[in-house]
Each structure stands twice: as structure tokens, then as C-alpha cells.
Scaffold this motif. Sequence first.
Motif, PDB file in Angstrom:
ATOM      1  N   VAL A  17      55.660 125.840  26.426  1.00  0.00           N
ATOM      2  CA  VAL A  17      54.869 127.133  26.918  1.00  0.00           C
ATOM      3  C   VAL A  17      53.595 126.965  26.644  1.00  0.00           C
ATOM      4  CG1 VAL A  17      54.869 129.471  26.951  1.00  0.00           C
ATOM      5  CG2 VAL A  17      57.055 128.456  27.342  1.00  0.00           C
ATOM      6  N   ALA A  18      53.180 126.664  25.411  1.00  0.00           N
ATOM      7  CA  ALA A  18      51.881 126.799  24.812  1.00  0.00           C
ATOM      8  C   ALA A  18      51.168 125.928  25.449  1.00  0.00           C
ATOM      9  CB  ALA A  18      51.896 126.473  23.237  1.00  0.00           C
ATOM     10  N   ILE A  19      51.433 124.494  25.788  1.00  0.00           N
ATOM     11  CA  ILE A  19      50.920 123.174  26.343  1.00  0.00           C
ATOM     12  C   ILE A  19      50.412 123.807  28.007  1.00  0.00           C
ATOM     13  CG2 ILE A  19      51.058 121.168  27.482  1.00  0.00           C
ATOM     14  CD1 ILE A  19      52.547 120.229  24.510  1.00  0.00           C
ATOM     15  N   GLY A  20      51.426 124.415  28.433  1.00  0.00           N
ATOM     16  CA  GLY A  20      51.356 124.898  30.030  1.00  0.00           C
ATOM     17  C   GLY A  20      50.144 125.869  30.072  1.00  0.00           C
ATOM     18  N   LEU A  21      50.231 126.909  29.130  1.00  0.00           N
ATOM     19  CA  LEU A  21      49.265 127.934  29.298  1.00  0.00           C
ATOM     20  C   LEU A  21      47.831 127.539  29.105  1.00  0.00           C
ATOM     21  CD1 LEU A  21      51.119 130.997  27.576  1.00  0.00           C
ATOM     22  CD2 LEU A  21      50.351 130.725  29.894  1.00  0.00           C
ATOM     23  N   ALA A  22      47.797 126.460  27.952  1.00  0.00           N
ATOM     24  CA  ALA A  22      46.325 125.927  27.538  1.00  0.00           C
ATOM     25  C   ALA A  22      45.897 125.207  28.737  1.00  0.00           C
ATOM     26  CB  ALA A  22      46.467 124.771  26.424  1.00  0.00           C
ATOM     27  N   SER A  23      46.793 124.610  29.795  1.00  0.00           N
ATOM     28  CA  SER A  23      46.404 123.960  30.699  1.00  0.00           C
ATOM     29  C   SER A  23      45.734 125.210  31.748  1.00  0.00           C
ATOM     30  CB  SER A  23      47.365 123.011  31.528  1.00  0.00           C
ATOM     31  OG  SER A  23      47.643 122.258  30.655  1.00  0.00           O
ATOM     32  N   MET A  24      46.633 126.098  32.065  1.00  0.00           N
ATOM     33  CA  MET A  24      46.208 127.286  33.071  1.00  0.00           C
ATOM     34  C   MET A  24      45.034 128.211  32.600  1.00  0.00           C
ATOM     35  SD  MET A  24      49.913 128.165  34.621  1.00  0.00           S
ATOM     36  CE  MET A  24      51.023 127.953  33.455  1.00  0.00           C
ATOM     37  N   ILE A  25      45.236 128.648  31.382  1.00  0.00           N
ATOM     38  CA  ILE A  25      44.081 129.473  30.846  1.00  0.00           C
ATOM     39  C   ILE A  25      42.888 128.924  30.430  1.00  0.00           C
ATOM     40  CG2 ILE A  25      43.961 131.554  29.677  1.00  0.00           C
ATOM     41  CD1 ILE A  25      45.965 132.025  31.365  1.00  0.00           C
ATOM     42  N   GLY A  26      42.098 128.051  31.509  1.00  0.00           N
ATOM     43  CA  GLY A  26      41.184 127.200  30.907  1.00  0.00           C
ATOM     44  C   GLY A  26      39.882 128.139  31.299  1.00  0.00           C
ATOM     45  N   SER A 266      31.409 147.933  30.821  1.00  0.00           N
ATOM     46  CA  SER A 266      32.593 148.840  30.565  1.00  0.00           C
ATOM     47  C   SER A 266      32.150 149.708  29.169  1.00  0.00           C
ATOM     48  CB  SER A 266      33.731 148.190  30.271  1.00  0.00           C
ATOM     49  OG  SER A 266      34.291 147.977  31.478  1.00  0.00           O
ATOM     50  N   GLY A 267      30.946 149.273  28.638  1.00  0.00           N
ATOM     51  CA  GLY A 267      30.338 149.910  27.357  1.00  0.00           C
ATOM     52  C   GLY A 267      30.904 149.059  26.157  1.00  0.00           C
ATOM     53  N   TRP A 268      31.246 147.812  26.379  1.00  0.00           N
ATOM     54  CA  TRP A 268      31.455 146.854  25.226  1.00  0.00           C
ATOM     55  C   TRP A 268      30.616 145.762  25.102  1.00  0.00           C
ATOM     56  CZ3 TRP A 268      37.341 146.288  23.470  1.00  0.00           C
ATOM     57  CH2 TRP A 268      38.038 147.698  23.687  1.00  0.00           C
ATOM     58  N   PRO A 269      29.157 145.904  25.092  1.00  0.00           N
ATOM     59  CA  PRO A 269      28.360 144.896  25.205  1.00  0.00           C
ATOM     60  C   PRO A 269      28.582 143.489  23.952  1.00  0.00           C
ATOM     61  CG  PRO A 269      27.439 146.924  24.358  1.00  0.00           C
ATOM     62  CD  PRO A 269      28.686 147.271  24.641  1.00  0.00           C
ATOM     63  N   ALA A 270      29.256 144.231  22.809  1.00  0.00           N
ATOM     64  CA  ALA A 270      29.257 143.305  21.829  1.00  0.00           C
ATOM     65  C   ALA A 270      30.382 142.286  22.360  1.00  0.00           C
ATOM     66  CB  ALA A 270      29.906 143.995  20.216  1.00  0.00           C
ATOM     67  N   LEU A 271      31.123 142.640  23.239  1.00  0.00           N
ATOM     68  CA  LEU A 271      32.394 141.612  23.413  1.00  0.00           C
ATOM     69  C   LEU A 271      31.811 140.462  24.310  1.00  0.00           C
ATOM     70  CD1 LEU A 271      35.428 141.060  23.387  1.00  0.00           C
ATOM     71  CD2 LEU A 271      35.831 142.604  25.612  1.00  0.00           C
ATOM     72  N   ALA A 272      30.636 140.782  24.915  1.00  0.00           N
ATOM     73  CA  ALA A 272      30.109 139.780  25.879  1.00  0.00           C
ATOM     74  C   ALA A 272      29.850 138.352  25.050  1.00  0.00           C
ATOM     75  CB  ALA A 272      28.782 139.895  26.630  1.00  0.00           C
ATOM     76  N   PRO A 273      29.261 138.123  23.990  1.00  0.00           N
ATOM     77  CA  PRO A 273      29.342 136.681  23.352  1.00  0.00           C
ATOM     78  C   PRO A 273      30.683 136.173  22.990  1.00  0.00           C
ATOM     79  CG  PRO A 273      28.556 138.641  21.873  1.00  0.00           C
ATOM     80  CD  PRO A 273      28.684 139.179  23.184  1.00  0.00           C
ATOM     81  N   VAL A 274      31.616 137.123  22.580  1.00  0.00           N
ATOM     82  CA  VAL A 274      32.972 136.753  22.241  1.00  0.00           C
ATOM     83  C   VAL A 274      33.422 136.183  23.350  1.00  0.00           C
ATOM     84  CG1 VAL A 274      35.009 137.285  21.481  1.00  0.00           C
ATOM     85  CG2 VAL A 274      33.345 138.389  20.304  1.00  0.00           C
ATOM     86  N   VAL A 275      33.227 136.693  24.595  1.00  0.00           N
ATOM     87  CA  VAL A 275      33.961 135.989  25.814  1.00  0.00           C
ATOM     88  C   VAL A 275      33.319 134.730  26.316  1.00  0.00           C
ATOM     89  CG1 VAL A 275      33.794 136.310  28.408  1.00  0.00           C
ATOM     90  CG2 VAL A 275      34.140 138.425  26.909  1.00  0.00           C
ATOM     91  N   ARG A 276      32.102 134.289  25.928  1.00  0.00           N
ATOM     92  CA  ARG A 276      31.384 133.280  26.012  1.00  0.00           C
ATOM     93  C   ARG A 276      32.209 132.247  25.270  1.00  0.00           C
ATOM     94  NH1 ARG A 276      27.109 132.645  29.475  1.00  0.00           N
ATOM     95  NH2 ARG A 276      26.091 134.541  30.074  1.00  0.00           N
ATOM     96  N   ILE A 277      32.551 132.638  23.782  1.00  0.00           N
ATOM     97  CA  ILE A 277      33.064 131.781  22.913  1.00  0.00           C
ATOM     98  C   ILE A 277      34.526 131.328  23.522  1.00  0.00           C
ATOM     99  CG2 ILE A 277      33.808 131.225  20.578  1.00  0.00           C
ATOM    100  CD1 ILE A 277      31.574 133.189  19.752  1.00  0.00           C
ATOM    101  N   ALA A 278      35.063 132.401  23.839  1.00  0.00           N
ATOM    102  CA  ALA A 278      36.580 132.324  24.291  1.00  0.00           C
ATOM    103  C   ALA A 278      36.523 131.200  25.569  1.00  0.00           C
ATOM    104  CB  ALA A 278      37.278 133.376  24.798  1.00  0.00           C
ATOM    105  N   ALA A 279      35.387 131.211  26.352  1.00  0.00           N
ATOM    106  CA  ALA A 279      35.631 130.343  27.651  1.00  0.00           C
ATOM    107  C   ALA A 279      35.386 128.777  26.931  1.00  0.00           C
ATOM    108  CB  ALA A 279      34.236 130.660  28.288  1.00  0.00           C
ATOM    109  N   ALA A 280      34.540 128.679  25.970  1.00  0.00           N
ATOM    110  CA  ALA A 280      34.257 127.373  25.564  1.00  0.00           C
ATOM    111  C   ALA A 280      35.615 126.842  24.971  1.00  0.00           C
ATOM    112  CB  ALA A 280      33.267 127.298  24.434  1.00  0.00           C
ATOM    113  N   VAL A 281      36.416 127.919  24.152  1.00  0.00           N
ATOM    114  CA  VAL A 281      37.601 127.443  23.556  1.00  0.00           C
ATOM    115  C   VAL A 281      38.556 127.266  24.589  1.00  0.00           C
ATOM    116  CG1 VAL A 281      39.636 128.208  21.875  1.00  0.00           C
ATOM    117  CG2 VAL A 281      37.079 128.672  21.444  1.00  0.00           C
ATOM    118  N   ALA A 282      38.920 128.009  25.620  1.00  0.00           N
ATOM    119  CA  ALA A 282      39.794 127.848  26.824  1.00  0.00           C
ATOM    120  C   ALA A 282      39.342 126.342  27.438  1.00  0.00           C
ATOM    121  CB  ALA A 282      39.517 128.918  27.736  1.00  0.00           C
TER     122      ALA A 282
END
Length: 424
Positions: A17-26, A266-282
Motif C-alpha cells: 500500500v505504501a509503495i502504491g500511495l507513494a506512486s499516486m500521491i506525487g 485560509s489564514g495559514w500562511p506559515a503552512l505555504a512553505p511546508v506545502v512546497r517542501i511536501a511537494a518536493a518530498v512527494a
Amino acid sequence: MDDRPALARRLGLRDAVAIGLASMIGAGVFAVWVPAAQAAGPWLLGGLAVAALVAFANASSTGQLAARHPESGGAYRYGRARLGAWPGFLAGWGFVVGKTASCAAMAMTAAGYLVPEPWQKPVAVAAVLVLAGVDLLGVTRTARAATVIVTFVLAVLGLVVAAGAGGLLASGIPQHPPAEAPAAGWFGVLQSAGLLFFAFAGYARVATLGEEVRDPARTIPRAIGTALGIAFGVYAAIAVVLLLVLGPTSLATAGDAPLADLAEQSGWPALAPVVRIAAAVAACGALLALIAGVGRTTLAMARDRELPTPLAAVHARSHVPYAAVIVAAAAVIALVLLVDLRGAIGFSSFGVLVYYLVANAAALTQPASERRVPRWLSGVGAIGCLVLVAALPIESLLGGLAVFAAGIVYRSVRTALDRRARLG
């Protein structure tokens, strides 16, 4: 099969499941919404529903086939076993060539999120080397790395959805300007579905690793269904929140990071850079799973002499197709360094749809004793693949036809040379 060491069955349900999700949640889940909204406008959820239906049909056929043919290679192996050498070859060729280009694109995507332009190619090459190294250590290491990556990315996506939902609860649904239906109408919805479908397509990675899964007849179908269900739930939640917070018009004109825009609005500006890091990790997670999948499909084709036989080598201790993985990594690095990938991977979409078309066609040939899903569902999957191919942009169609023409020439020449060698 040859007499070299076989791959070892070391993956359980959670690993698969983890390998399948890693492929899809890119990285695509962080960026695909803008072009999908441009195509479908307010009917984005319709495009998502069509993509999910085709993905479910394809996943059902793939799981049914994997239970009967639990070997490396996925649709290459199924097509060859049930339809003949040519359909199997075309599925495998499209997968190996197309996904090698996708690997390079994922490496560049990860680097693009992490570093500025002068450093992107060196970082992309480093990512390929590190992740190929993880795969060479053994499939259990690949599964562990995929689990860590998926856990982090899903946590960030959960925060993004929570931010959007919290903003809606606090301030209500914003008043968006009326959105016009896409100019292409239903065709735009199909184009949107085609874009979103490829965010689902990673479940095939579980099937390509079929020879390394414990109790494959039971584990592979469950892993494919579980990974697809989780991915659809995540995508549906993100799509709804994006449409409610940003609106279809703003979403269609957003930049390259719509989820970061959602967090900020949505009022969570501190989350924006975390989103970019998560995109790279994905992107790295997708790259890890892609390298593994390309390596196993290459192994299967090399065993059948469809690709050079030295690529069938399996390491005696790690039970990894090390020659195929090393060659795949080298090809990815060459693409990263030498090719402008922005326009070079349109054929990957074409190749994936041909891959699943062969899988559905193979599933249609299975007798009642092997069927786990209704035959009509495999027919829906095959028709869906053909429809989505027809909806692809013309450059993707032309690129795909060129890649498959090259494959046909390659196999025809190799077959003729083998026949001459046998006769002479």
C-alpha cells in the motif's frame, strides 16, 4: 525464466500500500488542479469522478490479473501471457520508455521546489542517485522509505484540507464570480479527467512488483484497492476545498502552487512553505516507486529477450534486479542533463493509457474461474482508456505514436536478427 537468483517475496500488505500511495500521491497532487480546472472549469469534480471510474476499472482488472500472474512486469506480463508477444511488448515498451522520462521529470520537479535554477540539475541527479541506491539495498528498504514519505505528505495534505475547512467554518463560503463552463464543454471535462487520471495511475507499481509480494493472490488486489481508495478520498477532499475557497475561476488562473495559495487564503500562511517542501518530498516518493517499477518491468522484458538479457541480472543477496535499476537510473540522469523535459514527456500519458488498455484487454480473456470482478468492468476500463487517449492534446498523441513506432521498429529488427541467427 533463467537460472539467476529470483526476486524474494518480502512485501506485506502495508508495504505494498505504501509503495502504491507513494506512486499516486506525487508532486502532481500539488499542481494538477490548475490545468484540470482550466479544462473543466466548474465541472472539475465531474472530471475527478470520470478519472476515478476509469482508475477503479483499471485497478480491478490489474488486481485480478496480478492474482493469477504474480510476477514482475505488470501489464507487460499479463499482455504477453494472455494476448501474445506483441501486445505485451507494446505495454512494456510504453511503460519503460514513458516512465523513464517521468522519472526525470519527477527529479526535476523535486529539485525545482527545493533550489533555484542553477542548482536544479545537480540536485535532481543527486536525488536519482540516492533513491536508486535505496532501491538497490532491497525492496524492503524501498517500502520503508515509501512509508516515511507517504506519511509526511499525507499529514501535510491533511493540514491543507484542515486549513481550508477551518477558513470556511470561520468566514463562510466566499462569493466567487460566476464561472463559465469550459469552452470545450464535455471534451474539457474529459481532458480534465485525463490529467487527473495520471494522479491515480501509480497503483500499477504494486503489480510490477508482483514477484516480491507475500501471498500475492490476496495481497495485491487488497493493496491496489486500499491505495486507490485512500488516494481518491484525499483528492476528493482537496478538490472540494479548493473549489469552495478559491473558486473555479481563481483556481484556473492560480500559479504553480495552488495548495500553498489555499493555505494562505485560509489564514495559514506559515503552512505555504511546508506545502512546497511536501511537494518536493512527494516527487521523491513518486521517483522512488517509479525507479522500482521501471526496473522490474525491464527485468521481466529482459527475461523474455525483449530487452538485452544482461538486464535480467538479479543480485544474489539483496534479490534486486540491480542491472535494470542501474541502467534505468543512468538513463534518467542522462535525460535530466541533456533534455528539456517540459515538452518531452507528453508521450508518457499515451504510454500509460496503452499500458492499461492492454491490462483490461487481458482481463477480458480470463475465464469465470479466475474472475474477481464483472467482465463488463474490464470493458469499461478499456473503453475509458481509449476515450482518454482521444482527449489527449495533439502533441501527446504525436509523441506517443512516435515512441511506439520506435518500439515496433526495434522489436521487428531484433526479431529478424534472431530468426537469421537461428537459421544461419
